[in-house]
Design a protein around this motif. Sequence first.
Motif, mmCIF file in Angstrom:
data_model
loop_
_atom_site.group_PDB
_atom_site.id
_atom_site.type_symbol
_atom_site.label_atom_id
_atom_site.label_comp_id
_atom_site.label_asym_id
_atom_site.label_seq_id
_atom_site.Cartn_x
_atom_site.Cartn_y
_atom_site.Cartn_z
ATOM 1 N N GLU A 66 0.844 -1.190 0.000
ATOM 2 C CA GLU A 66 0.000 0.000 0.000
ATOM 3 C C GLU A 66 0.879 1.240 0.000
ATOM 4 O O GLU A 66 1.879 1.308 0.717
ATOM 5 N N ARG A 93 0.830 5.765 -0.393
ATOM 6 C CA ARG A 93 0.030 6.983 -0.326
ATOM 7 C C ARG A 93 0.553 7.975 -1.360
ATOM 8 O O ARG A 93 1.759 8.227 -1.429
ATOM 9 N N LYS A 99 -10.805 5.426 -2.542
ATOM 10 C CA LYS A 99 -11.129 6.843 -2.417
ATOM 11 C C LYS A 99 -11.712 7.164 -1.043
ATOM 12 O O LYS A 99 -12.385 6.340 -0.428
ATOM 13 N N GLN A 138 -2.852 -1.282 -9.899
ATOM 14 C CA GLN A 138 -3.161 -0.550 -8.679
ATOM 15 C C GLN A 138 -4.643 -0.259 -8.573
ATOM 16 O O GLN A 138 -5.377 -0.187 -9.567
ATOM 17 N N THR A 140 -3.503 3.583 -1.835
ATOM 18 C CA THR A 140 -3.518 2.861 -3.101
ATOM 19 C C THR A 140 -2.864 1.510 -2.897
ATOM 20 O O THR A 140 -1.733 1.430 -2.392
ATOM 21 N N CYS A 149 -0.067 7.394 -9.202
ATOM 22 C CA CYS A 149 0.733 6.624 -8.249
ATOM 23 C C CYS A 149 1.735 5.756 -8.995
ATOM 24 O O CYS A 149 1.383 5.101 -9.972
ATOM 25 N N LYS A 168 -7.009 2.479 -6.141
ATOM 26 C CA LYS A 168 -7.012 3.531 -5.142
ATOM 27 C C LYS A 168 -8.340 3.549 -4.401
ATOM 28 O O LYS A 168 -9.399 3.669 -5.014
#
Length: 277
Positions: free
Chosen positions: A203, A205, A260, A256, A237, A212, A258
């Motif tokens: 993970e 950020r 939200k 990936q 993410t 990302c 993300k």
Amino acid sequence: MHNYMMFFLLLSTLLFLQSSADGSIKTEESYWTLKPNVLVVNVNVGEDVNVPLICGEAYEGENITWTMITKQGYIDCSTNNYGGSFKCNWTWDVNRNGHVAHIKATRPGGSNISCSLDSSGNITCLDHDYCPYAEEVERINLTIYFRSSFVVESYNTRFYIMDIVRPDMVPISRINKTSVEVKYPHSWSTPSSYFPLMFQVKEIRCRKHDNCDCSKPNSQEIFFTQSHKLPVTKGMTVCVRARDEFCNSSWSDWNQYKCKTRTNSKQRKREPKLKML
């Protein structure tokens, strides 16, 4: 200032050794100038030779770099499953021009491997005798004959199919607010019980409007799993990639998802104001 010298040899590659090489290697005297800065050396295939090079008085006191350009090319082969097919890309120095003249792919003891070349220079091969459920006993021997002007050079690589397997990107879909599901790529071999994948998960950020980059190193924990259900943290993410569990082959590209942060679903729609006439 740098001075570059190129060496060419038909259907073989010249091994260039500097003057500090071991004295047991033959010093070749049978060489001649093809054109300025290009020498042709007459040697037997497989024979190592030492070629003396002289820059001349014009370069006296300058830093000189000798570069053998036939040694800067390489072959990169990969496949996305155990179906017996594979693709290869040819890469060499950007300052050289030429094209693939011939491709030869074999296994020791006989084989039935066909190869083709597309307009972009990509090579596609299929081993018609390959069995995905049997252990590979012999490596594939791939030779590419590359032609530049009237010179033909040969480049070779050897590999097992399992050495070059690289799965396609792992699909990711959302299950609920706290978890996602990963699946095997559609192109991967079946059944999955016989061809299991190992997932690498982390993970990260990243800013709201930035893309990302999962490949960047970070301090977040990375873990390995076979589970298809993965937890996700709000605002983070999750990055996932996969490789064959049973061999140390290449990882797939990162995919990936993300998670939200919560948004206000009751935001009013702004209506345009009417002007009074």
